[in-house]
Design a protein around this motif. Structure first.
Motif, mmCIF file in Angstrom:
data_model
loop_
_atom_site.group_PDB
_atom_site.id
_atom_site.type_symbol
_atom_site.label_atom_id
_atom_site.label_comp_id
_atom_site.label_asym_id
_atom_site.label_seq_id
_atom_site.Cartn_x
_atom_site.Cartn_y
_atom_site.Cartn_z
ATOM 1 N N ILE A 108 0.836 -1.207 0.000
ATOM 2 C CA ILE A 108 0.000 0.000 0.000
ATOM 3 C C ILE A 108 0.870 1.255 0.000
ATOM 4 O O ILE A 108 0.616 2.201 -0.752
ATOM 5 C CB ILE A 108 -0.939 -0.022 1.224
ATOM 6 C CG1 ILE A 108 -1.970 -1.136 1.074
ATOM 7 C CG2 ILE A 108 -1.631 1.317 1.392
ATOM 8 C CD1 ILE A 108 -2.852 -1.319 2.289
ATOM 9 N N VAL A 109 1.906 1.273 0.834
ATOM 10 C CA VAL A 109 2.783 2.449 0.894
ATOM 11 C C VAL A 109 3.509 2.638 -0.428
ATOM 12 O O VAL A 109 3.635 3.770 -0.934
ATOM 13 C CB VAL A 109 3.775 2.310 2.060
ATOM 14 C CG1 VAL A 109 4.833 3.410 1.999
ATOM 15 C CG2 VAL A 109 3.042 2.360 3.385
ATOM 16 N N GLY A 110 4.007 1.555 -1.011
ATOM 17 C CA GLY A 110 4.662 1.659 -2.312
ATOM 18 C C GLY A 110 3.724 2.181 -3.385
ATOM 19 O O GLY A 110 4.113 3.014 -4.226
ATOM 20 N N ALA A 111 2.482 1.732 -3.374
ATOM 21 C CA ALA A 111 1.499 2.203 -4.350
ATOM 22 C C ALA A 111 1.200 3.688 -4.159
ATOM 23 O O ALA A 111 1.088 4.446 -5.138
ATOM 24 C CB ALA A 111 0.220 1.375 -4.226
ATOM 25 N N ILE A 112 1.088 4.126 -2.910
ATOM 26 C CA ILE A 112 0.800 5.543 -2.642
ATOM 27 C C ILE A 112 1.954 6.427 -3.106
ATOM 28 O O ILE A 112 1.753 7.474 -3.729
ATOM 29 C CB ILE A 112 0.525 5.740 -1.140
ATOM 30 C CG1 ILE A 112 -0.780 5.053 -0.745
ATOM 31 C CG2 ILE A 112 0.461 7.230 -0.796
ATOM 32 C CD1 ILE A 112 -1.042 5.050 0.736
ATOM 33 N N ILE A 113 3.176 6.013 -2.814
ATOM 34 C CA ILE A 113 4.339 6.812 -3.240
ATOM 35 C C ILE A 113 4.398 6.886 -4.760
ATOM 36 O O ILE A 113 4.674 7.958 -5.341
ATOM 37 C CB ILE A 113 5.634 6.202 -2.664
ATOM 38 C CG1 ILE A 113 5.642 6.317 -1.138
ATOM 39 C CG2 ILE A 113 6.857 6.897 -3.252
ATOM 40 C CD1 ILE A 113 6.810 5.610 -0.489
ATOM 41 N N ALA A 114 4.140 5.758 -5.421
ATOM 42 C CA ALA A 114 4.175 5.751 -6.886
ATOM 43 C C ALA A 114 3.093 6.668 -7.458
ATOM 44 O O ALA A 114 3.347 7.421 -8.414
ATOM 45 C CB ALA A 114 4.003 4.326 -7.399
ATOM 46 N N GLN A 115 1.894 6.633 -6.910
ATOM 47 C CA GLN A 115 0.808 7.473 -7.442
ATOM 48 C C GLN A 115 1.105 8.953 -7.234
ATOM 49 O O GLN A 115 0.949 9.763 -8.152
ATOM 50 C CB GLN A 115 -0.493 7.066 -6.756
ATOM 51 C CG GLN A 115 -1.739 7.701 -7.363
ATOM 52 C CD GLN A 115 -2.039 9.091 -6.778
ATOM 53 O OE1 GLN A 115 -1.697 9.353 -5.621
ATOM 54 N NE2 GLN A 115 -2.652 9.957 -7.575
#
Length: 390
Positions: free
Chosen positions: A194-201
């Motif tokens: 989830i954190v990786g997805a948020i940073i990428a977005q």
């Protein structure tokens, strides 16, 4: 049969009596009979009347006529003398036996406890703030020394000496690895993804204005590999496993199982702390690797769906964005953070008192201190890496 024995004992008990005389400002109380749990109810009213008496300058309590004295009777006497002493009256107790003296010495301080809770305060708030700061520094110093003791006693308690068989219990270590490592994989994977997805977005959203969305791969990979992967894992392990260690050791301390280990000749630190500390040192780097992969997978998915960066392009850019330095800079921190979490959790567990409130307080302190120190250590590593250009 027990009821008959109690009735016989009650019949044999001499009634408690108080003979008091007053001359000038001196009050003399001569106690007689049995001052025990069964009989003190007969004189409790008279003792309360004595507490309200005014104009007394000196109190003399004569215990020479007392046959038996237990905690209940001693408490009544202690309450009376403590009340008069607080009012500035000179108190003298005579005629007591050696056993009665010991009992009165133990009970009387309870009656002298101050009515105002919270201890003595200066009333000047700058002094109170400095006093609280001093206590905090002193407690931090004690925790540091105890942590060093835990670390040293862990190694010595493991009995890792040449020629000794079964020095280390592999079963206990594997069991702790399963609980702290394997059991934490689902939550580590979920949170990291989830954190990786948020940073990428968020990175792609900002880089889109400059036409450089492909650099979101560099942003995510370097940030995850060097900082966030190990930091998030350590924080979650501090909250999950650190609190469990404190609760387990603390509950054993409450039930005096730690003292029982000492009595049978075992080192409690070596038995309780060593397997957990070794398990953390092994599990945290492995979980960091899992967290890195999960975060990169979440970032790859968002980059594909949000920015149209295909997984093949993402992986190709990933190869040029990171190197072994980026990978190992995060993994090197993991064992140190594991040691910090384990030592702090063990120290707080050993400090637990005999109440559930103490257990909850130290579990909370364990998590808060571990997370704080982990973040500080991560910052120190970042400064060190920058200084050596790593």
């Amino acid at each position: 049969m027990r009821q008959e024995d109690d009735k016989a004992a009650a019949d044999d008990a001499a009634p408690a009596r108080i003979d008091r005389s007053e001359e000038g400002g001196a009050l003399t109380c001569r106690l007689a009979g049995d001052w025990t749990t069964r009989t003190v109810g007969q004189v409790d009213g008279q003792m309360r009347e004595l507490l309200k008496k005014e104009g007394v300058e000196r109190l003399h309590v004569d215990l020479s006529g007392v046959r038996h004295l237990d905690t209940a009777g001693a408490w009544l006497v202690g309450r009376l003398t403590a009340e008069y002493e607080q009012n500035g009256v000179a108190v003298e107790i005579t005629g007591q036996s050696k056993a009665a003296s010991i009992l009165l010495a133990e009970v009387t301080p309870v009656a002298k406890e101050p009515d105002v809770p919270g201890g003595e305060r200066s009333g000047f708030w700058p002094v109170d703030i400095l006093a609280a700061l001093g206590r905090s520094v002193y407690e931090a110093r004690n925790d540091l020394l105890y942590g060093m003791h835990i670390l040293g006693a862990t190694i010595s308690g493991a009995q890792m000496k040449l020629g000794r068989k079964h020095a280390v219990n592999p079963t206990a270590i594997v069991n702790q690895i399963d609980r702290m490592g394997v059991g934490a994989i689902p939550i580590i994977v979920l949170m990291s993804a989830i954190v990786g997805a948020i940073i990428a977005q968020q990175g792609a959203f900002q880089l889109r204005y400059f036409g450089a969305e492909i650099f979101v791969v560099d942003l995510v990979s370097i940030l995850i590999m060097r900082e966030l992967g190990v930091l998030m894992t350590a924080i979650m392990i501090a909250g999950r496993s650190g609190s469990a260690i404190t609760a387990e050791i603390g509950s054993m301390k409450m039930r005096e199982e730690v003292d029982a280990l000492t009595v049978i000749g075992l080192n409690p630190v070596g038995v309780l702390v060593f397997p957990r500390l070794v398990a953390l040192v092994i599990a945290l780097p492995c979980l960091t690797i899992v967290a890195n992969f999960a975060a990169l997978a979440g970032a790859m998915t968002v980059a594909w769906l949000y920015s149209g960066i295909a997984p093949a392009a993402f992986i190709d850019r990933l190869r040029t964005a990171i190197d072994l330095t980026s990978i190992f800079s995060g993994l090197i921190k993991a064992p140190f953070m594991a040691m910090i979490i384990g030592i702090i959790a063990s120290v707080e567990g050993m400090k637990v008192g005999g109440s559930a409130e103490s257990l909850g307080r130290h579990v909370t302190a364990s998590v808060v201190k571990a997370i704080f120190i982990v973040i500080v250590v991560d910052g120190l590593f970042a400064i060190f890496y920058a200084a050596i250009d790593f």
